[in-house]
Design an enzyme around this catalytic site. Sequence first.
Site: not given
Length: 292
Positions: A248-250, A277
């Site tokens: 995952y990331c933003g 996120l």
Amino acid sequence: MAAPELPDLLVTTEWLADHLDDDGLVVLDATVLGVESPAGFRWLSGLDEHLIEGHLPGAVFADLLDEFSDPDGGFSFTRPDAERLERAARDVGIDDGVAVVVYDSSIGQWAARLWWLLASAGVDRVAVLDGGLARWRAEGREIVTGYRPPRAAGTLTLAPREGFWADRHEVHTIATGEADAALVCALPPGEFRGETGRRPRRGHIPRSVNVPVSTVIDRESRTHLRGDELHARLSAATADSPDRVVVYCGAGIAAAGTGFALRRAGHPDVAIYDGSLEEWAADPAAPLVVQA
């Protein structure tokens, strides 16, 4: 019309230069730009850069902001449904008879996102251009400007593949230790630790390790790391030999770059948490870890 045989998930600039005139090849520019404005940070289509600053000969612009995302989704770059993805793919010339090469003007995370969307939908012949536009320019290869109409697409048969995507529930089971899988954050270290970031709630999801997308790329050449060097950079994600890795990331973009690196390194079961996120941190009850 015969599509060229792609040598790998990555193709070199040399390979692409040798095949640009192949009728069965579709080259896509997936660039998206992040810009700061008086109103704050926003994502901007790379279309103007594509048209004015230039692109690879024969390349068509693929709009990840709108056409290859769901603008009515709950977060940035929400994965489109099958109908929308098929329409967007055909609109840029993709059908069952072509091979696709994707690039961007950054470090490859946008190209990896489009690769992930197409590969997960069942497009077999799709690869990323190693080094992207930056390497193509650095080698003095031809750049053209203006609009290139896409080829007329024929039948496109999509067959979604299992395992490419993770949802919030799965991530929750990993974060709480209920599921035996690795959770990888592809954001820069400062964002992972909670020192920086644009979201009101900072930090990372519990039980995550940090493998920033920038660490799987050679920043000077913009090419993807390979062999022992790549495996060393991915060691945090693979140290416990997990059967499944969720990245995952933003907003699911940097995650695609790190996820793509994991797949190139041979990991058989890698997924992207599409909401990332943006979705997780929007829930005040969802835990986030901030490191001092």
